[in-house]
Design a protein around this motif. Structure first.
Motif, PDB file in Angstrom:
ATOM      1  N   VAL A  48      53.456  37.876  33.638  1.00 40.31           N
ATOM      2  CA  VAL A  48      51.180  38.031  33.881  1.00 40.31           C
ATOM      3  C   VAL A  48      50.297  39.555  33.138  1.00 40.31           C
ATOM      4  O   VAL A  48      50.116  39.561  32.024  1.00 40.31           O
ATOM      5  N   TYR A  49      50.857  39.970  33.875  1.00 41.30           N
ATOM      6  CA  TYR A  49      50.746  41.435  33.664  1.00 41.30           C
ATOM      7  C   TYR A  49      51.405  42.283  32.732  1.00 41.30           C
ATOM      8  O   TYR A  49      50.791  42.855  32.476  1.00 41.30           O
ATOM      9  N   GLY A  50      52.332  41.942  32.230  1.00 45.17           N
ATOM     10  CA  GLY A  50      52.735  42.388  31.086  1.00 45.17           C
ATOM     11  C   GLY A  50      52.545  42.032  29.654  1.00 45.17           C
ATOM     12  O   GLY A  50      51.862  42.730  29.129  1.00 45.17           O
ATOM     13  N   ALA A  51      51.855  40.544  29.522  1.00 41.94           N
ATOM     14  CA  ALA A  51      51.260  40.748  28.751  1.00 41.94           C
ATOM     15  C   ALA A  51      49.578  40.728  28.329  1.00 41.94           C
ATOM     16  O   ALA A  51      49.279  40.891  27.605  1.00 41.94           O
ATOM     17  N   LEU A  52      49.449  40.944  29.739  1.00 43.01           N
ATOM     18  CA  LEU A  52      47.382  41.670  29.656  1.00 43.01           C
ATOM     19  C   LEU A  52      47.482  43.699  29.670  1.00 43.01           C
ATOM     20  O   LEU A  52      46.833  43.610  28.801  1.00 43.01           O
ATOM     21  N   LYS A  53      48.739  43.737  29.814  1.00 41.55           N
ATOM     22  CA  LYS A  53      48.852  45.001  29.710  1.00 41.55           C
ATOM     23  C   LYS A  53      48.947  45.510  28.034  1.00 41.55           C
ATOM     24  O   LYS A  53      48.375  46.196  27.772  1.00 41.55           O
ATOM     25  N   ALA A  54      50.271  44.830  27.970  1.00 44.71           N
ATOM     26  CA  ALA A  54      49.952  44.776  25.689  1.00 44.71           C
ATOM     27  C   ALA A  54      48.882  44.092  25.107  1.00 44.71           C
ATOM     28  O   ALA A  54      48.625  44.908  24.154  1.00 44.71           O
ATOM     29  N   ILE A  55      47.903  43.660  25.403  1.00 43.21           N
ATOM     30  CA  ILE A  55      47.172  42.932  24.877  1.00 43.21           C
ATOM     31  C   ILE A  55      45.807  43.804  25.102  1.00 43.21           C
ATOM     32  O   ILE A  55      45.145  43.718  23.869  1.00 43.21           O
ATOM     33  N   ILE A  56      45.604  43.780  25.789  1.00 43.86           N
ATOM     34  CA  ILE A  56      43.946  44.337  26.810  1.00 43.86           C
ATOM     35  C   ILE A  56      43.506  45.705  27.708  1.00 43.86           C
ATOM     36  O   ILE A  56      42.956  46.150  27.955  1.00 43.86           O
ATOM     37  N   GLY A  57      45.256  45.450  27.770  1.00 46.28           N
ATOM     38  CA  GLY A  57      44.749  46.953  28.438  1.00 46.28           C
ATOM     39  C   GLY A  57      44.973  46.557  30.247  1.00 46.28           C
ATOM     40  O   GLY A  57      44.325  45.961  30.367  1.00 46.28           O
ATOM     41  N   ILE A  58      45.194  46.804  31.214  1.00 44.82           N
ATOM     42  CA  ILE A  58      45.000  46.826  32.701  1.00 44.82           C
ATOM     43  C   ILE A  58      43.994  47.934  33.762  1.00 44.82           C
ATOM     44  O   ILE A  58      43.910  48.249  34.787  1.00 44.82           O
ATOM     45  N   LEU A  83      40.735  39.163  36.791  1.00 48.06           N
ATOM     46  CA  LEU A  83      40.130  38.481  36.595  1.00 48.06           C
ATOM     47  C   LEU A  83      40.910  37.224  35.879  1.00 48.06           C
ATOM     48  O   LEU A  83      41.080  36.065  36.253  1.00 48.06           O
ATOM     49  N   ILE A  84      40.861  37.510  34.808  1.00 52.65           N
ATOM     50  CA  ILE A  84      41.697  36.446  33.804  1.00 52.65           C
ATOM     51  C   ILE A  84      43.918  36.153  34.380  1.00 52.65           C
ATOM     52  O   ILE A  84      43.887  35.081  34.908  1.00 52.65           O
ATOM     53  N   ALA A  85      44.389  37.481  35.248  1.00 50.31           N
ATOM     54  CA  ALA A  85      45.098  37.498  35.835  1.00 50.31           C
ATOM     55  C   ALA A  85      44.738  36.253  36.808  1.00 50.31           C
ATOM     56  O   ALA A  85      45.719  35.548  37.377  1.00 50.31           O
ATOM     57  N   THR A  86      44.085  35.860  38.292  1.00 47.02           N
ATOM     58  CA  THR A  86      43.483  35.741  39.268  1.00 47.02           C
ATOM     59  C   THR A  86      43.095  34.432  38.777  1.00 47.02           C
ATOM     60  O   THR A  86      44.451  33.288  38.912  1.00 47.02           O
ATOM     61  N   PHE A  87      42.694  33.698  37.304  1.00 53.28           N
ATOM     62  CA  PHE A  87      43.270  32.202  37.016  1.00 53.28           C
ATOM     63  C   PHE A  87      44.273  32.266  36.543  1.00 53.28           C
ATOM     64  O   PHE A  87      44.682  30.850  37.367  1.00 53.28           O
ATOM     65  N   GLU A  98      41.776  51.066  43.426  1.00 52.36           N
ATOM     66  CA  GLU A  98      41.237  51.586  42.505  1.00 52.36           C
ATOM     67  C   GLU A  98      41.951  52.495  41.358  1.00 52.36           C
ATOM     68  O   GLU A  98      41.022  53.605  40.997  1.00 52.36           O
ATOM     69  N   ARG A  99      42.881  51.814  40.797  1.00 51.78           N
ATOM     70  CA  ARG A  99      42.435  52.132  39.106  1.00 51.78           C
ATOM     71  C   ARG A  99      43.162  50.638  38.299  1.00 51.78           C
ATOM     72  O   ARG A  99      42.997  51.086  36.926  1.00 51.78           O
ATOM     73  N   ALA A 100      42.292  49.547  38.823  1.00 51.96           N
ATOM     74  CA  ALA A 100      43.303  48.447  37.677  1.00 51.96           C
ATOM     75  C   ALA A 100      41.641  48.262  37.323  1.00 51.96           C
ATOM     76  O   ALA A 100      40.679  48.006  37.770  1.00 51.96           O
ATOM     77  N   LYS A 101      41.585  47.482  36.345  1.00 46.81           N
ATOM     78  CA  LYS A 101      40.265  46.811  35.255  1.00 46.81           C
ATOM     79  C   LYS A 101      39.940  45.633  36.091  1.00 46.81           C
ATOM     80  O   LYS A 101      40.589  44.841  36.054  1.00 46.81           O
ATOM     81  N   PHE A 102      38.313  45.091  36.506  1.00 45.86           N
ATOM     82  CA  PHE A 102      37.886  44.348  36.940  1.00 45.86           C
ATOM     83  C   PHE A 102      38.196  43.234  36.098  1.00 45.86           C
ATOM     84  O   PHE A 102      38.696  42.218  36.535  1.00 45.86           O
ATOM     85  N   ASN A 103      37.746  42.909  35.072  1.00 41.10           N
ATOM     86  CA  ASN A 103      38.166  42.090  34.089  1.00 41.10           C
ATOM     87  C   ASN A 103      39.184  41.105  33.920  1.00 41.10           C
ATOM     88  O   ASN A 103      39.190  40.163  33.809  1.00 41.10           O
ATOM     89  N   PRO A 104      40.200  41.858  33.405  1.00 39.57           N
ATOM     90  CA  PRO A 104      42.199  41.646  33.069  1.00 39.57           C
ATOM     91  C   PRO A 104      42.129  40.865  35.055  1.00 39.57           C
ATOM     92  O   PRO A 104      42.985  40.236  33.936  1.00 39.57           O
TER      93      PRO A 104
END
Length: 400
Positions: free
Chosen positions: A362-372, A117-121, A109-115
């Protein structure tokens, strides 16, 4: 006879792979029924696309990390032994893809879709197979070290720790880093109820998962000569125990009643090949009670907005399952033996540690770089319209 054996093994594990693949429909409908109506389409699309990304990550990277096997050879070689190695990959892929499916429910309900998918990979390609190789393929000599220290290796027959605990403990950092859904908790300490959008879909998802779980557990034998009816009966007893405990302690709440069997099944995976059925029933009872108590504590006291309760359900019940195998798998309590509580404790905590570190990195890096996290407006509108441009039940007239 050798040809018959290889063909039977390939069919056996293929059927298991299909049953666990079907469980991903269960993940989708469980999430669809639990989230609010404006996020139903997102739940369905996310689980499907996550599975596709998981397949690519595991085929090209993850499976090689876990088992040292790759598929960069001719099709003629790959088809040997009726293609058993290929369907074995398919089977283990469905386990690996459960990691993002588990996480999906916590961050709904609040997570971005594409980030995501990056986390999944990254998670399926690197983090999950790292521990999978330790637990199931003797990597780094850790199992030998545990055996030398405790007398027996860490035992996880069908993934209470390797799959469920790892998935649940990766989800915890993601939930923390995302923060609660807007309006869920007020500054004054009040809690806004976000009731499920569809109890029938929630129940359908739970039933699909429960049925598929018998492929998840029984087919973890991986060859037909190792199939065990004990695994099936123990899975059944744990499922029943989890249902009854969650139903009673949850005071007949349908959300708890339908997550109860899943809690029991998560917990029994590790020791389902060793326990007595009465022990499995007790493991399920504890898991069902643990889920209800911890879900309530997490949501209401700690104010962590884990939408589907994936950390209590998979993270904590999976950890309990790893430890319970070391209790009820012993001969003293009617089990087959060949297991120690200390070995289970070490292996289980190792899985939790790897998952926590992996999740925060993984999620800390994504949050810092592109937002989650979606914007305030996108979250208010709902992921269905803001991401997919359509609601689950469009009621507008066609326009040209």
């Amino acid at each position: 006879m050798e040809i018959l054996k290889s063909g039977s093994d390939a069919l056996f594990i293929l059927l298991g792979a299909i049953m666990v693949l079907a469980m991903h429909a269960g993940f989708a409908f469980l999430e669809l029924g639990t989230v609010r109506k404006k996020n139903q389409v997102n739940a369905l699309v996310k689980i499907l696309v996550d599975f596709a990304v998981s397949t690519i990550a595991y085929f090209f990277i993850g499976y090689s990390i876990a088992y040292g096997v790759n598929f960069f050879s001719g099709a003629e070689l790959l088809a040997e032994k009726n293609g058993y190695e290929l369907v074995k990959f398919f089977f283990l892929l469905t386990f690996a893809a459960a990691i993002p499916a588990i996480i999906s429910g916590g961050i709904a309900e609040r997570a971005k879709f594409n980030p995501q998918l990056i986390a999944t990979f990254v998670l399926v390609g690197f983090v999950y197979p790292f521990f999978e190789g330790i637990a199931w393929n003797q990597h780094y000599g850790i199992q030998a070290w545990i055996k030398g220290l405790t007398g027996e290796e860490f035992h996880d027959f069908a993934g209470s720790v390797v799959v469920h605990a790892v998935g649940g403990w990766i989800a915890l950092p993601a939930v923390i880093l995302l923060g609660a859904r807007r309006g869920r908790y007020t500054k004054e300490g009040q809690i806004s109820a976000h009731p499920p959008s569809s109890i029938p879909f929630l129940a359908l998802g739970a039933w699909i998962l429960a049925v598929g779980w018998f492929g998840f557990n029984v087919m973890s034998a991986q060859t037909i000569d190792k199939i065990s009816g004990l695994v099936a009966l123990n899975s059944l007893m744990a499922m029943v125990g989890g249902t009854l405990a969650a139903w009673v302690i949850g005071r007949n709440d349908p959300g708890f009643a339908y997550n109860g069997p899943l809690a029991g099944l998560v917990a029994v995976c590790a020791g389902s090949d060793l326990m007595h059925p009465v022990g499995a029933l007790f493991v399920g009872l504890v898991a069902g009670a643990l889920f209800v108590y911890m879900f309530t504590l997490v949501q209401n006291r700690w104010k962590l907005d884990d939408v589907l309760g994936v950390w209590p359900l998979h993270g904590l019940c999976g950890l309990w399952g790893g430890l319970a195998a070391g209790i009820f798998g012993t001969k003293a309590l009617g089990g087959i033996g060949g297991i120690t509580f200390t070995g289970q404790l070490i292996g289980s905590l190792m899985g939790v540690g790897i998952a926590l570190v992996g999740g925060f990195v993984v999620y800390g890096a994504l949050k810092a770089i592109i937002g989650i996290r979606m914007s305030h407006e996108e979250e208010f509108e709902g992921a269905d319209l803001s991401v997919h441009r359509i609601s689950s039940t469009p009621d507008r007239e066609p326009n040209w």
